[in-house]
Design a protein around this motif. Structure first.
Motif, mmCIF file in Angstrom:
data_model
loop_
_atom_site.group_PDB
_atom_site.id
_atom_site.type_symbol
_atom_site.label_atom_id
_atom_site.label_comp_id
_atom_site.label_asym_id
_atom_site.label_seq_id
_atom_site.Cartn_x
_atom_site.Cartn_y
_atom_site.Cartn_z
ATOM 1 N N GLU A 1 47.378 38.860 38.426
ATOM 2 C CA GLU A 1 47.272 38.959 39.948
ATOM 3 C C GLU A 1 47.433 37.449 40.301
ATOM 4 N N ILE A 2 46.967 36.556 39.559
ATOM 5 C CA ILE A 2 47.221 35.008 40.058
ATOM 6 C C ILE A 2 48.685 34.712 40.209
ATOM 7 N N ALA A 3 49.608 35.220 38.935
ATOM 8 C CA ALA A 3 50.916 34.876 38.694
ATOM 9 C C ALA A 3 51.620 35.519 39.924
ATOM 10 N N LYS A 4 51.328 36.610 40.249
ATOM 11 C CA LYS A 4 52.139 37.240 41.462
ATOM 12 C C LYS A 4 51.748 36.564 42.667
ATOM 13 N N THR A 5 50.926 35.827 42.932
ATOM 14 C CA THR A 5 50.763 35.082 43.912
ATOM 15 C C THR A 5 51.923 33.673 44.059
ATOM 16 N N LEU A 6 52.301 33.441 43.033
ATOM 17 C CA LEU A 6 53.326 32.274 42.608
ATOM 18 C C LEU A 6 54.614 32.672 42.911
ATOM 19 N N PRO B 1 58.356 32.887 41.164
ATOM 20 C CA PRO B 1 58.900 33.440 39.975
ATOM 21 C C PRO B 1 58.859 32.081 38.831
ATOM 22 N N SER B 2 59.364 31.056 39.455
ATOM 23 C CA SER B 2 59.501 29.909 38.574
ATOM 24 C C SER B 2 58.363 29.300 38.275
ATOM 25 N N GLY B 3 57.238 29.474 39.009
ATOM 26 C CA GLY B 3 55.958 28.877 38.834
ATOM 27 C C GLY B 3 55.028 29.658 37.951
ATOM 28 N N ARG B 4 55.311 30.864 37.538
ATOM 29 C CA ARG B 4 54.271 31.578 36.896
ATOM 30 C C ARG B 4 54.326 31.460 35.388
ATOM 31 N N GLN B 5 55.258 30.684 34.677
ATOM 32 C CA GLN B 5 55.055 30.565 33.321
ATOM 33 C C GLN B 5 54.013 30.185 32.717
ATOM 34 N N PRO B 6 53.285 28.935 33.208
ATOM 35 C CA PRO B 6 52.033 28.494 32.684
ATOM 36 C C PRO B 6 50.852 29.423 32.943
ATOM 37 N N VAL B 7 50.862 30.256 33.889
ATOM 38 C CA VAL B 7 49.766 31.189 33.971
ATOM 39 C C VAL B 7 50.285 32.362 32.950
ATOM 40 N N TYR B 8 51.265 32.718 32.744
ATOM 41 C CA TYR B 8 51.610 34.064 31.786
ATOM 42 C C TYR B 8 51.261 33.355 30.536
ATOM 43 N N GLN B 9 51.489 32.183 30.243
ATOM 44 C CA GLN B 9 51.371 31.604 28.862
ATOM 45 C C GLN B 9 49.883 31.898 28.633
#
Length: 396
Positions: free
Chosen positions: A68-73, A75-83
């Motif tokens: 859910e946090i990743a989806k608030t960012l 697309p280019s800012g999500r990678q650290p959250v997905y990691q």
């Protein structure tokens, strides 16, 4: 005169195949919380997990929360959250007592979300954020070859050929085993990038491993044509024309490659200094190659609509073959029977070229190249009046 016939093979074909394996619809994002609220909740969950590291419920909550946090960012800012989500999932999966299917499902849902978004944008022709979406998907599931394929397609469509190649090379290393579809794409991209030698090597290995796959042979033929390996191209094109006799593109490509070989062998013969050597075999081969080209072009004209480009190619062959055979007769001493055969052959080709050049001149009367070729053919045929009339036209 004969221009290479490169058999069409588009990288976009691979995009269609790759997209067919991906779910293309998704539910709308549920933006129920602000990033700050979700981040605060994440901090609380981290404290609870530290106090109770074996809690399956807390692990699942954190996985969902990171998604859910990743989806608030962006697309280019999500990678650290997905990691973070990937590392957290790997940690959870190391606990054998936890429900691994539920944890995997969250990871796959996040991966599917990113991949579907990327595919959607790619199909719409919108380039912004596509690579970011696929990078996010790769972060979540690093061994997903379909995602690498889609990313490579995106990079290729954007003109980033080298990056597309690097993406597929990385996919190959991750796979650790032969992936025919992936290697075919890579061979195609090597060819596009000008690395013909590497492309040929890869196509050859693919054809050897998959001898009945005509798509791979098609790609190898293109590589041979670009590298001027006429004899190798002829060998495969002969096989393809036998297998697909109604595919005119294969026949035309075969005719063009045989003509190039005819032209090369004729030049080699004419440049030979020792005229006392017996050249009967070489001349007979040249005669047979010219006849093969003539037979193919004759069949094509009888079975398919001939456009201006094809007419130019065929007319050019007949005129140039006439000139080469004329030079051979003048320079090489041949037995009477063979000399008569070659003489008849060259005159036949000159006669066949005339109506083709006349047709081209009618189709495009402003094309000086067509008119010059036609004037030369008139002169070769001793049609002086026609040549002079055309020359007056050219002088205006």
């Amino acid at each position: 005169m004969a221009t290479p016939v490169i058999l069409g093979l588009a990288f976009g074909l691979f995009f269609v195949q790759a997209c067919s394996t991906v779910e293309q619809t998704e539910a709308p994002d549920e933006d129920l919380n602000t990033y700050e609220q979700l981040d605060a909740e994440l901090n609380r969950l981290n404290d609870q997990i530290a106090d109770n590291p074996g809690s399956e419920e807390l692990y699942i909550k954190k996985s969902n929360l990171l998604f859910e946090i990743a989806k608030t960012l962006s697309p280019s800012g999500r990678q650290p959250v997905y990691q973070n989500l990937k590392d957290h999932s790997d940690s959870a999966l190391s606990h054998s007592e936890m429900n691994q299917e539920t944890i995997k499902e969250i990871l796959v849902n996040a991966w599917s979300h990113e991949q579907s978004k990327g595919v959607q944008l790619l199909q719409q022709g919108r380039t912004a954020d596509i690579v970011a979406h696929f990078n996010n998907a790769i972060t979540l599931i690093p061994d997903s070859l379909v995602t690498y394929n889609l990313k490579a397609t995106t990079l290729y469509e954007k003109g980033n050929l080298n990056e597309a190649i690097k993406t597929l090379e990385k996919a190959g290393r991750i796979s650790g085993e032969t992936q025919t579809e992936l290697e075919e794409k890579l061979a195609y991209l090597y060819l596009e990038s000008g690395d013909v030698e590497r492309s040929i090597e890869m196509y050859q290995n693919l054809v050897e491993a998959n001898p009945d796959d005509h798509h791979l042979k098609h790609g190898l033929v293109n590589a041979y044509i670009i590298d001027n390996q006429h004899e190798n191209a002829i060998s495969i094109l002969t096989d393809l024309t036998d297998q697909f006799p109604s595919r005119h593109a294969y026949q035309e490509a075969l005719a063009t490659q045989v003509y190039f070989l005819f032209d090369k062998k004729s030049d080699d013969l004419l440049q030979h200094d020792d005229l006392d050597v017996e050249f009967t075999n070489e001349v007979e081969q040249i005669h047979q190659m010219a006849n093969q080209v003539h037979s193919i072009f004759d069949e094509l004209q009888a079975t398919m609509p001939i456009n201006e480009e094809n007419t130019y190619r065929i007319a050019g062959f007949y005129k140039e073959a006439y000139l080469k055979l004329s030079q051979i007769i003048k320079k090489i001493e041949l037995e009477d029977e063979l000399a008569e055969i070659i003489s008849d052959q060259k005159e036949q080709y000159l006669d066949l070229s005339l109506p083709l050049w006349e047709r081209l001149a009618e189709l495009n009367p402003d094309n000086m190249d067509y008119l010059n070729h036609l004037r030369q053919v008139y002169l070769y045929l001793d049609m002086e009046e026609d040549a002079q009339s055309l020359e007056r036209t050219l002088s205006f």
